[in-house]
Design an enzyme around this catalytic site. Structure first.
Site, PDB file in Angstrom:
ATOM      1  N   ASN A   3       0.819  -1.198   0.000  1.00 53.31           N
ATOM      2  CA  ASN A   3       0.000   0.000   0.000  1.00 53.31           C
ATOM      3  C   ASN A   3       0.860   1.259   0.000  1.00 53.31           C
ATOM      4  O   ASN A   3       0.974   1.940  -1.017  1.00 53.31           O
ATOM      5  CB  ASN A   3      -0.936  -0.028   1.213  1.00 53.31           C
ATOM      6  CG  ASN A   3      -1.977   1.053   1.172  1.00 53.31           C
ATOM      7  OD1 ASN A   3      -1.862   1.997   0.386  1.00 53.31           O
ATOM      8  ND2 ASN A   3      -2.998   0.941   1.985  1.00 53.31           N
ATOM      9  N   ASP A   4       1.482   1.527   1.110  1.00 57.48           N
ATOM     10  CA  ASP A   4       2.221   2.781   1.220  1.00 57.48           C
ATOM     11  C   ASP A   4       3.342   2.904   0.185  1.00 57.48           C
ATOM     12  O   ASP A   4       3.630   3.986  -0.296  1.00 57.48           O
ATOM     13  CB  ASP A   4       2.801   2.917   2.623  1.00 57.48           C
ATOM     14  CG  ASP A   4       1.699   2.985   3.668  1.00 57.48           C
ATOM     15  OD1 ASP A   4       0.624   3.500   3.338  1.00 57.48           O
ATOM     16  OD2 ASP A   4       1.917   2.519   4.797  1.00 57.48           O
TER      17      ASP A   4
END
Lengths: 86, 476
Positions: free
Chosen positions: B402-403
């Site tokens: 995600n990040d």
């Protein structure tokens, strides 16, 4: 020694950060030697020192043995893959 | 004679540590390096047990039963724990072992101080006090550093396996600093007046509290950095022990790890583009992102993709890039992932993996996992390589990352992860994101990527989704 530490680790690929950290983790397990000395010097009637020292030896050993075994397992993955490839 | 032999043992130990660490930083020699360092450790420990003599009395060590008992128990537990632990739980394990080392250093300090204060009672004089002051200083330093490292590592361990939640309150940084200052102040006082031996326990308590509070507010994403930092702390604590006993191998090992660990910490910070100070004061997990979440505007809609569509898309692509993340690690989906890669390759699709330097929980974590599943080394591309290739990639399959693919790191200066180098997956033609839900990742921030028109979501556990996807691809 500080420079040696920096020199040694200066050009490490990020792939190896985790094993390297783990290896360094095992190496600082040398505190175990301090624990052994404490233990070995403690008077046989000084139970506080004996118990604490005993605990220190156990924990130190955990650090050393566990550290090296974990590192080896991580690295095993790298090498086994290389062998099967070539 | 014995003493000389011991010196040689220690010399061998020190050299193997340096050599081992050096070899560990190169993939080809890493495993041997580890074994060499382990052998050196064995020599140093064996030498200490059998050859050490008390410098004042010339006595050999005694209490062998206790020593061997401890070594045996620690050795057995350590081996079992290290053998049994899953690859995904590796970071926790390292943290735990690190904590053990810190605790060991702290205990040594306690025992040595206890020893000193006994002497002090029987031999109270100003001269004696001034003669032990340097020793007390080292003891106090070892105690503080060791305890912080121990408490911090345990919290880090708890956080990584989800037992401990992020926790912070306003003014925490200030409180932390106060605790640390009080602990150091008490330490300084104790060095000047070593007869107040109760202070040592106060310092112990303060240092433990500091360790807990220090790691508590730091988010999971920063944990690797914290563990690495604590690792170098323990190194310094070991070096304190080295000063205490004037023991060369402890000094070498400790300082080596202290320096190498610090540098490694900085390297990791660089890979995540976070300053060490930033991580240390713990602003990451705390107030910053809660603001950005609540301030998060309406992101619009995301679209889902069915398994068969995803399979179709990938089967007819010429180039697929897989971006593995922590989700893959949790689901133990590395084997399924490799299977998919093989099937796609058989269909003539070029499949590669894009590995962000901090993908997963630790730098290199993904490489280890994928290596376990026999993914060949050449297929793993690092960030720079991958970013060059995304432009020509048809499908990017993101598995629980995600990040590291959040474009906010590039576009949004207000984002807490702004400036972090990311995998620029949005350059590819299609993006399929596998996640368990729309929940934000470890940094706790929304990801615009998921709302882009090119992106489609494939919800579910990474392993299950991959297996289903695999079947679909076979059917295409």
């Amino acid at each position: 020694m500080i420079f040696v530490g920096i020199e040694v680790i200066g050009r490490v690929p990020s792939v190896l950060h985790t094993p390297l950290m783990s290896g360094a983790n095992a190496i600082h397990g040398v505190v175990i030697i301090g624990a052994i000395i404490v233990m070995g010097k403690a008077e046989t009637d000084n139970y506080l020192a004996l118990i604490l020292g005993f605990l220190a030896v156990i924990l130190g050993t955990l650090n050393v043995v566990g550290g090296f075994v974990v590192t080896d397992r991580m690295l095993e993955m790298f090498s086994s893959k290389k062998n099967s490839k070539k | 004679m014995d003493l000389n032999l011991l010196t040689i043992c220690y010399l061998i130990g020190s050299v193997t540590f340096i050599l081992g660490l050096k070899m560990l930083s190169n993939p080809a020699t890493a495993r041997r390096g580890n074994l060499i360092a382990a052998a050196g450790m064995l020599i140093a420990i064996g030498g200490t047990i059998f050859l050490y003599r008390n410098t004042e009395t010339g006595d050999h060590l005694h209490n062998y039963a206790w020593i061997f008992g401890g070594l045996l128990i620690g050795g057995v537990i350590g081996t079992l724990a290290a053998r049994k632990v899953k690859m995904t739980a590796m970071p926790e394990m390292v943290s735990l072992f690190n904590g053990m080392g810190g605790a060991c250093a702290a205990l040594i300090s306690l025992v040595e101080f206890n020893h000193l204060s006994r002497e002090l009672y029987s031999n109270y004089s100003a001269e004696y006090i001034s003669s032990i002051q340097p020793t007390v200083l080292i003891i106090v330093l070892g105690l503080i550093i060791g305890s912080v490292s121990f408490a911090g590592s345990i919290i880090a361990w708890g956080k990584l396996n989800g037992k401990v939640k992020d926790f912070s309150f306003t003014g925490q940084n200030i409180l932390n600093l106060i605790i640390l200052a009080v602990a150091l102040g008490a330490g300084a006082f104790l060095v000047i007046h070593p007869e107040h031996n109760f202070l040592l326990y106060a310092i112990l308590a303060l240092a433990l509290t500091y360790g807990v509070l220090f790691v508590m507010p730091i988010g999971g994403a920063d944990m690797p950095v914290v563990i690495s930092l604590l690792n170098s702390f323990t190194g310094v604590a070991a070096a304190c022990g080295g000063f205490l006993y004037n023991n060369k191998v402890m000094l070498t090992g400790g300082i080596l790890v202290g320096a190498a660990g610090t540098l490694l910490t900085i390297l990791m910070c660089k890979a995540m583009n976070r300053s060490l100070i930033n991580v240390l004061v713990g602003s990451f997990g705390g107030s910053n992102n809660s603001a950005s979440i609540s301030g998060g505007k309406d992101q619009g809609n995301y679209k889902e993709i069915s398994l068969s569509d995803a399979a179709m898309l990938m089967s007819y692509a010429t180039k697929v890039m897989i971006v593995p993340g922590y989700g893959l690690a949790v689901a133990q989906a590395q084997h399924a992932c490799h299977e998919l890669e093989k099937v796609l390759t058989e269909k003539g699709v070029e499949v590669n993996y894009a590995i962000h330097p901090v993908a997963g929980r630790m730098p290199g974590h993904m490489n280890v996992l994928l290596a376990e599943a026999d993914v060949s080394y050449e297929k793993l591309e690092d960030m720079e390589q991958a970013n060059d290739e995304f432009k020509t990639t048809d499908v990017v399959l993101i598995l629980g990352a995600n990040d590291v693919v959040n474009p906010a790191a590039k576009n949004d200066p207000d984002s807490p992860i702004y400036g972090m180098p990311i995998l620029e997956v949005e350059l590819a033609k299609n993006i399929i994101v596998n996640k368990r839900s729309m929940k934000p990742g470890y940094a706790g921030i929304e990801n615009d990527l998921f709302f882009q028109p090119k992106t489609s979501m494939l919800f579910g556990d990474a392993k299950k989704v991959l297996q289903d996807l695999l079947n679909e691809v076979k059917n295409v």
